[in-house]
Design a protein around this motif. Structure first.
Motif, mmCIF file in Angstrom:
data_model
loop_
_atom_site.group_PDB
_atom_site.id
_atom_site.type_symbol
_atom_site.label_atom_id
_atom_site.label_comp_id
_atom_site.label_asym_id
_atom_site.label_seq_id
_atom_site.Cartn_x
_atom_site.Cartn_y
_atom_site.Cartn_z
ATOM 1 N N ARG A 1 -2.410 1.500 3.584
ATOM 2 C CA ARG A 1 -3.417 1.209 4.615
ATOM 3 C C ARG A 1 -2.904 1.592 5.992
ATOM 4 N NH1 ARG A 1 -4.087 -4.473 3.644
ATOM 5 N NH2 ARG A 1 -4.167 -4.593 5.892
ATOM 6 N N GLY A 2 -1.606 1.797 6.115
ATOM 7 C CA GLY A 2 -1.049 2.289 7.368
ATOM 8 C C GLY A 2 -0.314 1.282 8.225
ATOM 9 N N ALA A 3 -0.193 0.029 7.781
ATOM 10 C CA ALA A 3 0.453 -0.993 8.616
ATOM 11 C C ALA A 3 1.894 -0.611 8.952
ATOM 12 C CB ALA A 3 0.402 -2.358 7.930
ATOM 13 N N GLU A 4 2.621 -0.133 7.974
ATOM 14 C CA GLU A 4 4.021 0.245 8.214
ATOM 15 C C GLU A 4 4.104 1.407 9.196
ATOM 16 O OE1 GLU A 4 7.828 2.071 5.795
ATOM 17 O OE2 GLU A 4 6.309 0.961 4.684
ATOM 18 N N GLU A 5 3.242 2.398 9.011
ATOM 19 C CA GLU A 5 3.246 3.573 9.888
ATOM 20 C C GLU A 5 2.869 3.197 11.326
ATOM 21 O OE1 GLU A 5 2.819 4.918 5.717
ATOM 22 O OE2 GLU A 5 1.811 3.397 6.900
ATOM 23 N N VAL A 6 1.854 2.345 11.473
ATOM 24 C CA VAL A 6 1.432 1.916 12.809
ATOM 25 C C VAL A 6 2.535 1.094 13.468
ATOM 26 C CG1 VAL A 6 -0.221 0.497 14.109
ATOM 27 C CG2 VAL A 6 -1.047 2.015 12.306
ATOM 28 N N ALA B 1 -3.565 12.327 25.653
ATOM 29 C CA ALA B 1 -4.523 12.080 24.569
ATOM 30 C C ALA B 1 -4.314 13.075 23.433
ATOM 31 C CB ALA B 1 -5.958 12.154 25.092
ATOM 32 N N ARG B 2 -4.074 14.341 23.779
ATOM 33 C CA ARG B 2 -3.826 15.359 22.751
ATOM 34 C C ARG B 2 -2.556 15.049 21.961
ATOM 35 N NH1 ARG B 2 -6.362 18.970 26.037
ATOM 36 N NH2 ARG B 2 -4.563 19.317 27.356
ATOM 37 N N ASP B 3 -1.491 14.696 22.688
ATOM 38 C CA ASP B 3 -0.225 14.359 22.020
ATOM 39 C C ASP B 3 -0.405 13.164 21.088
ATOM 40 O OD1 ASP B 3 0.947 16.391 23.452
ATOM 41 O OD2 ASP B 3 2.069 15.071 24.802
ATOM 42 N N MET B 4 -1.094 12.151 21.584
ATOM 43 C CA MET B 4 -1.320 10.949 20.781
ATOM 44 C C MET B 4 -2.164 11.283 19.563
ATOM 45 S SD MET B 4 -3.771 8.403 20.016
ATOM 46 C CE MET B 4 -4.968 9.099 21.107
ATOM 47 N N ALA B 5 -3.167 12.123 19.738
ATOM 48 C CA ALA B 5 -4.033 12.495 18.624
ATOM 49 C C ALA B 5 -3.232 13.201 17.532
ATOM 50 C CB ALA B 5 -5.167 13.397 19.111
ATOM 51 N N THR B 6 -2.340 14.061 17.931
ATOM 52 C CA THR B 6 -1.497 14.763 16.957
ATOM 53 C C THR B 6 -0.617 13.779 16.206
ATOM 54 O OG1 THR B 6 -1.486 16.733 18.344
ATOM 55 C CG2 THR B 6 0.257 16.555 16.697
ATOM 56 N N GLU B 7 0.003 12.862 16.942
ATOM 57 C CA GLU B 7 0.855 11.842 16.317
ATOM 58 C C GLU B 7 0.068 10.976 15.335
ATOM 59 O OE1 GLU B 7 4.203 9.233 18.195
ATOM 60 O OE2 GLU B 7 3.083 10.228 19.802
ATOM 61 N N VAL B 8 -1.099 10.523 15.768
ATOM 62 C CA VAL B 8 -1.923 9.656 14.926
ATOM 63 C C VAL B 8 -2.423 10.423 13.699
ATOM 64 C CG1 VAL B 8 -4.094 8.347 14.824
ATOM 65 C CG2 VAL B 8 -2.542 8.055 16.752
ATOM 66 N N TYR B 9 -2.799 11.669 13.883
ATOM 67 C CA TYR B 9 -3.262 12.479 12.758
ATOM 68 C C TYR B 9 -2.201 12.524 11.660
ATOM 69 C CZ TYR B 9 -4.527 16.432 9.887
ATOM 70 O OH TYR B 9 -4.818 17.233 8.813
ATOM 71 N N TRP B 10 -0.955 12.836 12.056
ATOM 72 C CA TRP B 10 0.114 12.936 11.055
ATOM 73 C C TRP B 10 0.469 11.569 10.482
ATOM 74 C CZ3 TRP B 10 0.306 17.158 8.710
ATOM 75 C CH2 TRP B 10 0.043 18.352 9.376
ATOM 76 N N MET B 11 0.361 10.530 11.275
ATOM 77 C CA MET B 11 0.618 9.178 10.776
ATOM 78 C C MET B 11 -0.412 8.817 9.708
ATOM 79 S SD MET B 11 0.380 5.534 12.749
ATOM 80 C CE MET B 11 -1.373 5.750 12.865
ATOM 81 N N ASP C 1 -2.163 10.900 7.923
ATOM 82 C CA ASP C 1 -1.919 11.779 6.783
ATOM 83 C C ASP C 1 -0.787 11.228 5.900
ATOM 84 O OD1 ASP C 1 -2.484 14.388 5.459
ATOM 85 O OD2 ASP C 1 -0.382 14.772 5.984
ATOM 86 N N ARG C 2 0.316 10.785 6.519
ATOM 87 C CA ARG C 2 1.434 10.201 5.756
ATOM 88 C C ARG C 2 0.994 8.938 5.028
ATOM 89 N NH1 ARG C 2 4.132 11.495 10.453
ATOM 90 N NH2 ARG C 2 4.074 9.359 11.186
ATOM 91 N N ALA C 3 0.246 8.093 5.721
ATOM 92 C CA ALA C 3 -0.211 6.839 5.096
ATOM 93 C C ALA C 3 -1.110 7.129 3.900
ATOM 94 C CB ALA C 3 -0.936 5.971 6.121
ATOM 95 N N ARG C 4 -2.052 8.037 4.067
ATOM 96 C CA ARG C 4 -2.966 8.368 2.971
ATOM 97 C C ARG C 4 -2.227 8.983 1.788
ATOM 98 N NH1 ARG C 4 -7.912 10.646 6.640
ATOM 99 N NH2 ARG C 4 -8.790 8.612 7.144
#
Length: 186
Positions: free
Chosen positions: A90-95, A70-80, A82-85
């Motif tokens: 909206r983040g579709a490409e990043e997701v 969960a921690r690893d995923m949270a870090t990945e999602v946080y940076w994803m 951040d990059r999208a913003r």
């Protein structure tokens, strides 16, 4: 005044992390059924006493492994996010890229994480740790519509599970239209 660093504590935390990573490798290779203190110790290259010192029971080890995922995923999602913003996206490409990575090069790790996640359905003591990733995502992502957000998360789960049973993992290009649809405002 300079704070003294406790080397024993740092070594203990490092060893604990090595054991958790070894647990994930065992699950990737053998499934959760293959997790014993002995198999994890062998995979980590440590004595069995190290695994039992840091994790008294297998449930303790599995909970810690779920929490680390969960921690690893949270870090990945946080940076994803951040990059999208930063790109005004909206983040579709990043997701879609993240999903393609999870189903391609990181397929074994994703399968291990989902096996742990599903094990919580049978073992109530693991449920809090399994729900942690949903709590993390909910706290990180700004959303106005709770139902739409839950649909998005369920859709992502579905894409990952379907991708894990596909003979060929889907590409980011194949996933993008589905993710884009899940992200559309309702």
């Amino acid at each position: 005044m300079r704070r003294q660093v406790d080397g024993r504590k740092l070594r203990g935390e490092k060893r604990r992390g090595e054991i958790i990573e070894a647990t994930l490798r065992v699950i990737e290779r053998d499934g959760v059924a293959g997790v014993t203190h002995r198999t994890v110790a062998k995979e980590a290259g440590v004595p069995t006493t190290s695994t039992t010192y840091h994790f008294a029971g297998l449930n303790d080890l599995l909970i810690a492994t779920l929490m680390e995922c969960a921690r690893d995923m949270a870090t990945e999602v946080y940076w994803m996010i951040d990059r999208a913003r930063s790109r005004g996206s909206r983040g579709a490409e990043e997701v879609a890229n993240l999903l393609a990575e999870a189903l391609g090069p990181r397929r074994g790790r994703t399968m291990a994480e989902y096996e742990l996640y599903l094990l919580a359905a049978r073992r109530p003591e693991l449920r809090t740790a399994a729900r942690r990733w949903l709590d993390v995502l909910t706290s990180m992502v700004r959303h106005d519509d709770e139902v739409a957000f839950r649909v998005f998360l369920a859709g992502i789960d579905g894409l990952l599970i379907q991708g894990l049973i596909d003979d060929e993992p889907p590409t980011a290009e194949e996933l993008r239209p589905v993710v884009d649809y899940l992200l559309k405002p309702r």
